[in-house]
Design a protein around this motif. Structure first.
Motif, PDB file in Angstrom:
ATOM      1  N   UNK A  83       0.812  -1.221   0.000  1.00 33.38           N
ATOM      2  CA  UNK A  83       0.000   0.000   0.000  1.00 33.38           C
ATOM      3  C   UNK A  83       0.847   1.274   0.000  1.00 33.38           C
ATOM      4  N   UNK A  84       2.135   1.118   0.229  1.00 33.88           N
ATOM      5  CA  UNK A  84       3.035   2.271   0.127  1.00 33.88           C
ATOM      6  C   UNK A  84       3.075   3.167   1.344  1.00 33.88           C
ATOM      7  N   UNK A  85       3.016   2.561   2.529  1.00 34.60           N
ATOM      8  CA  UNK A  85       3.139   3.375   3.734  1.00 34.60           C
ATOM      9  C   UNK A  85       2.303   2.867   4.882  1.00 34.60           C
ATOM     10  N   UNK A  86       2.218   3.698   5.915  1.00 31.82           N
ATOM     11  CA  UNK A  86       1.458   3.321   7.100  1.00 31.82           C
ATOM     12  C   UNK A  86      -0.027   3.209   6.793  1.00 31.82           C
ATOM     13  N   UNK A  87      -0.744   2.598   7.736  1.00 35.95           N
ATOM     14  CA  UNK A  87      -2.159   2.301   7.545  1.00 35.95           C
ATOM     15  C   UNK A  87      -3.042   3.351   8.214  1.00 35.95           C
ATOM     16  N   UNK A  88      -4.259   3.499   7.665  1.00 34.47           N
ATOM     17  CA  UNK A  88      -5.238   4.433   8.210  1.00 34.47           C
ATOM     18  C   UNK A  88      -6.421   3.731   8.868  1.00 34.47           C
ATOM     19  N   UNK A  89      -6.663   2.474   8.509  1.00 31.16           N
ATOM     20  CA  UNK A  89      -7.805   1.764   9.090  1.00 31.16           C
ATOM     21  C   UNK A  89      -7.549   0.260   9.110  1.00 31.16           C
ATOM     22  N   UNK A  90      -8.182  -0.389  10.090  1.00 29.61           N
ATOM     23  CA  UNK A  90      -8.140  -1.850  10.211  1.00 29.61           C
ATOM     24  C   UNK A  90      -9.510  -2.317  10.691  1.00 29.61           C
ATOM     25  N   UNK A  91     -10.055  -3.331  10.037  1.00 33.64           N
ATOM     26  CA  UNK A  91     -11.292  -3.968  10.491  1.00 33.64           C
ATOM     27  C   UNK A  91     -10.991  -5.378  10.970  1.00 33.64           C
TER      28      UNK A  91
END
Length: 269
Positions: A83-91
């Protein structure tokens, strides 16, 4: 569509088939401009049709056992690379009770089964967040959501040890959510959803009765899987930046009802 998640990246656990809340959420996240990787346990992936969802949403699939820290570490690392970097959401949309599957009554549990179900359904949420936290994998103002059910607070006899698992899950959300919020500005919430005819839900004895009763009790009727997906999207978006440590009811009002006129009429008929 509102482009609520444009440019946001994340991980969606637990999509099995088109009845899954995680499946509906993935579709809605995609429609709102978000990108993600999909993950499920290898055995669950063989049972479901997750490849169709991946093709539809342009997502890659990374198999992972959510109870296995090495799998989770690999998942998070690969997700950030893809995804090219840190994450914004996790379910986190994972739940399983071996006791329910085997028909063991709550008063006659097989405790090996109990431990396995607890690990999959509840402790896995702590493991997921611990890996995300230790790898500093979440962007500030990111959002982590897990799915739960009202049986964590009230007695539903046939929900069995899943009720205990959900209570533990909700506690983990609050406790870990404090540290994620304080130190990394990340939100952690649970959604307490109406009984929904997913593959997991339909494994519970008397589940059709649950659904019918909740429908009669709830002023707005039961929330569907799509309703839950939409609510989850709102929690992933920037519109809910300071909502955290909450157990949020998406249940048509069921959780605040004592009795409804429909239920009274049913017993008086």
């Amino acid at each position: 569509m509102y482009n609520l998640l444009k440019g946001k990246k994340g991980i969606i656990f637990g999509a099995l088939d088109e009845n899954s809340i995680a499946w509906k959420t993935a579709e809605r996240v995609h429609e709102e401009g978000g990108s993600f990787v999909l993950t499920n346990a290898p055995i669950a992936m063989r049972m479901g049709t997750i490849n169709q969802l991946a093709e539809k949403t342009g997502a890659q699939i990374i198999p992972a056992d959510a109870t296995n820290l090495a799998d989770l570490e690999n998942l998070v690392e690969q997700a950030m690379q893809i995804l090219g970097g840190k994450l914004d959401f996790v379910l986190h949309s994972i739940g399983m009770s071996v006791n329910v599957r085997k028909g063991n009554h709550y008063t006659a549990e097989n405790y090996d089964f109990t431990q396995k179900g607890w690990d999959v359904s509840a402790l896995s949420f702590h493991k997921v967040m611990q890996v995300l936290y230790q790898k500093d994998a979440m962007n500030e103002w990111g959002s982590i959501v897990a799915l739960t059910y009202m049986a964590a607070q009230r007695v539903f006899p046939d929900y069995n040890d899943m009720a205990d698992n959900k209570a533990y899950l909700e506690s983990v959300a609050r406790s870990f959510g404090y540290f994620f919020g304080k130190e990394k500005k990340v939100r952690v919430n649970t959604i307490s959803q109406s009984p929904t005819p997913t593959t997991a839900g339909q494994g519970v004895k008397g589940f059709d009765g649950f659904i019918t009763y909740a429908e009669k009790m709830s002023p707005l009727g039961n929330a569907t899987a799509l309703d839950c997906a939409n609510y989850t999207v709102s929690l992933f978006s920037d519109l809910t930046k300071r909502v955290t440590l909450q157990n949020l009811y998406n249940d048509g009002g069921f959780s605040n009802m004592g009795v409804s006129q429909e239920v009274i009429d049913f017993f008086n008929s």
